[in-house]
Design a protein around this motif. Sequence first.
Motif, PDB file in Angstrom:
ATOM      1  N   ALA A  93       8.954   0.541  -1.475  1.00  0.00           N
ATOM      2  CA  ALA A  93      10.000   1.379  -2.070  1.00  0.00           C
ATOM      3  C   ALA A  93      11.074   0.456  -2.628  1.00  0.00           C
ATOM      4  O   ALA A  93      11.553  -0.429  -1.915  1.00  0.00           O
ATOM      5  CB  ALA A  93      10.590   2.320  -1.036  1.00  0.00           C
ATOM      6  N   ASN A  94      11.413   0.637  -3.888  1.00  0.00           N
ATOM      7  CA  ASN A  94      12.415  -0.215  -4.549  1.00  0.00           C
ATOM      8  C   ASN A  94      12.064  -1.696  -4.426  1.00  0.00           C
ATOM      9  O   ASN A  94      12.940  -2.546  -4.278  1.00  0.00           O
ATOM     10  CB  ASN A  94      13.818   0.027  -3.987  1.00  0.00           C
ATOM     11  CG  ASN A  94      14.321   1.415  -4.257  1.00  0.00           C
ATOM     12  OD1 ASN A  94      13.575   2.290  -4.690  1.00  0.00           O
ATOM     13  ND2 ASN A  94      15.589   1.647  -4.009  1.00  0.00           N
ATOM     14  N   GLY A  95      10.768  -2.010  -4.420  1.00  0.00           N
ATOM     15  CA  GLY A  95      10.331  -3.404  -4.316  1.00  0.00           C
ATOM     16  C   GLY A  95      10.384  -3.971  -2.907  1.00  0.00           C
ATOM     17  O   GLY A  95      10.088  -5.144  -2.694  1.00  0.00           O
ATOM     18  N   ILE A  96      10.758  -3.156  -1.932  1.00  0.00           N
ATOM     19  CA  ILE A  96      10.878  -3.593  -0.537  1.00  0.00           C
ATOM     20  C   ILE A  96       9.668  -3.073   0.240  1.00  0.00           C
ATOM     21  O   ILE A  96       9.293  -1.910   0.100  1.00  0.00           O
ATOM     22  CB  ILE A  96      12.173  -3.039   0.108  1.00  0.00           C
ATOM     23  CG1 ILE A  96      13.397  -3.490  -0.688  1.00  0.00           C
ATOM     24  CG2 ILE A  96      12.286  -3.457   1.563  1.00  0.00           C
ATOM     25  CD1 ILE A  96      14.664  -2.717  -0.344  1.00  0.00           C
ATOM     26  N   LEU A  97       9.073  -3.930   1.080  1.00  0.00           N
ATOM     27  CA  LEU A  97       7.962  -3.499   1.926  1.00  0.00           C
ATOM     28  C   LEU A  97       8.497  -3.054   3.280  1.00  0.00           C
ATOM     29  O   LEU A  97       9.240  -3.775   3.942  1.00  0.00           O
ATOM     30  CB  LEU A  97       6.951  -4.632   2.119  1.00  0.00           C
ATOM     31  CG  LEU A  97       6.107  -4.985   0.900  1.00  0.00           C
ATOM     32  CD1 LEU A  97       5.188  -6.164   1.214  1.00  0.00           C
ATOM     33  CD2 LEU A  97       5.281  -3.804   0.435  1.00  0.00           C
ATOM     34  N   LEU A  98       8.115  -1.848   3.680  1.00  0.00           N
ATOM     35  CA  LEU A  98       8.551  -1.258   4.945  1.00  0.00           C
ATOM     36  C   LEU A  98       7.321  -0.925   5.786  1.00  0.00           C
ATOM     37  O   LEU A  98       6.305  -0.477   5.255  1.00  0.00           O
ATOM     38  CB  LEU A  98       9.348   0.012   4.670  1.00  0.00           C
ATOM     39  CG  LEU A  98      10.537  -0.136   3.723  1.00  0.00           C
ATOM     40  CD1 LEU A  98      10.981   1.218   3.208  1.00  0.00           C
ATOM     41  CD2 LEU A  98      11.676  -0.845   4.418  1.00  0.00           C
ATOM     42  N   PHE A  99       7.430  -1.130   7.091  1.00  0.00           N
ATOM     43  CA  PHE A  99       6.344  -0.820   8.023  1.00  0.00           C
ATOM     44  C   PHE A  99       6.842   0.267   8.959  1.00  0.00           C
ATOM     45  O   PHE A  99       7.788   0.054   9.723  1.00  0.00           O
ATOM     46  CB  PHE A  99       5.943  -2.073   8.801  1.00  0.00           C
ATOM     47  CG  PHE A  99       4.846  -1.869   9.800  1.00  0.00           C
ATOM     48  CD1 PHE A  99       3.586  -1.449   9.405  1.00  0.00           C
ATOM     49  CD2 PHE A  99       5.061  -2.112  11.147  1.00  0.00           C
ATOM     50  CE1 PHE A  99       2.557  -1.273  10.322  1.00  0.00           C
ATOM     51  CE2 PHE A  99       4.042  -1.945  12.077  1.00  0.00           C
ATOM     52  CZ  PHE A  99       2.796  -1.521  11.661  1.00  0.00           C
ATOM     53  N   LYS A 112       5.506 -12.346   1.898  1.00  0.00           N
ATOM     54  CA  LYS A 112       6.165 -11.063   1.634  1.00  0.00           C
ATOM     55  C   LYS A 112       7.048 -10.707   2.823  1.00  0.00           C
ATOM     56  O   LYS A 112       6.614 -10.777   3.969  1.00  0.00           O
ATOM     57  CB  LYS A 112       5.122  -9.962   1.426  1.00  0.00           C
ATOM     58  CG  LYS A 112       4.242 -10.195   0.223  1.00  0.00           C
ATOM     59  CD  LYS A 112       3.134  -9.170   0.168  1.00  0.00           C
ATOM     60  CE  LYS A 112       2.238  -9.476  -1.019  1.00  0.00           C
ATOM     61  NZ  LYS A 112       0.954  -8.830  -0.922  1.00  0.00           N
ATOM     62  N   ASN A 113       8.282 -10.309   2.527  1.00  0.00           N
ATOM     63  CA  ASN A 113       9.184  -9.837   3.577  1.00  0.00           C
ATOM     64  C   ASN A 113       8.818  -8.399   3.926  1.00  0.00           C
ATOM     65  O   ASN A 113       8.616  -7.575   3.034  1.00  0.00           O
ATOM     66  CB  ASN A 113      10.639  -9.887   3.114  1.00  0.00           C
ATOM     67  CG  ASN A 113      11.151 -11.310   3.016  1.00  0.00           C
ATOM     68  OD1 ASN A 113      10.847 -12.141   3.860  1.00  0.00           O
ATOM     69  ND2 ASN A 113      11.915 -11.586   1.984  1.00  0.00           N
ATOM     70  N   ILE A 114       8.739  -8.132   5.222  1.00  0.00           N
ATOM     71  CA  ILE A 114       8.409  -6.791   5.695  1.00  0.00           C
ATOM     72  C   ILE A 114       9.463  -6.360   6.703  1.00  0.00           C
ATOM     73  O   ILE A 114       9.787  -7.094   7.635  1.00  0.00           O
ATOM     74  CB  ILE A 114       7.006  -6.765   6.334  1.00  0.00           C
ATOM     75  CG1 ILE A 114       5.958  -7.192   5.297  1.00  0.00           C
ATOM     76  CG2 ILE A 114       6.693  -5.380   6.904  1.00  0.00           C
ATOM     77  CD1 ILE A 114       4.588  -7.426   5.850  1.00  0.00           C
TER      78      ILE A 114
END
Length: 149
Positions: A93-99, A112-114
């Motif tokens: 979302a918005n170029g951000i990786l979320l778990f 990749k930042n998660i």
Amino acid sequence: MTLKEKTLNYYKQLVQDKIDAFQDMISNLTDDAQNDAKGSAGDKHETALSMMHLEQEKLNHKLKEFLEQKNVLDKIDSSKETKIITMGSIIKANGILLFMSAAFPKIKIEEKNIIALSPQSPLGNKLLGQQAGYSFEINGTKYLIEEVQ
């Protein structure tokens, strides 16, 4: 191994390391209390023992939190592919990786930042059950779900 599997394994190891550390601290504190009880008497002894018990209660509380987080992670099937955001989903979302799991520190996998977030957080709550293409706003920031893994 997929990014989702690597992420889940990383967080499982992180939580297990914390659980092991807290169990060791609790065990050492218990041993210290038993050894102290054998050779001491008086007010100083009672105060020291009381302080050890308070510390042990704090450690047990933290251990319980990590055990609950482990329970959340153990329920995630990282091989399950879905288009709808559920526990264990990786969301872009918005170029951000979320778990979607529980709140954990940000990590870096495959360069990749998660960011792990819980479904109880405002962002996690908005994401749960949604799919790619959904947009929403939280605290003045607009979000667009670009991808769900």
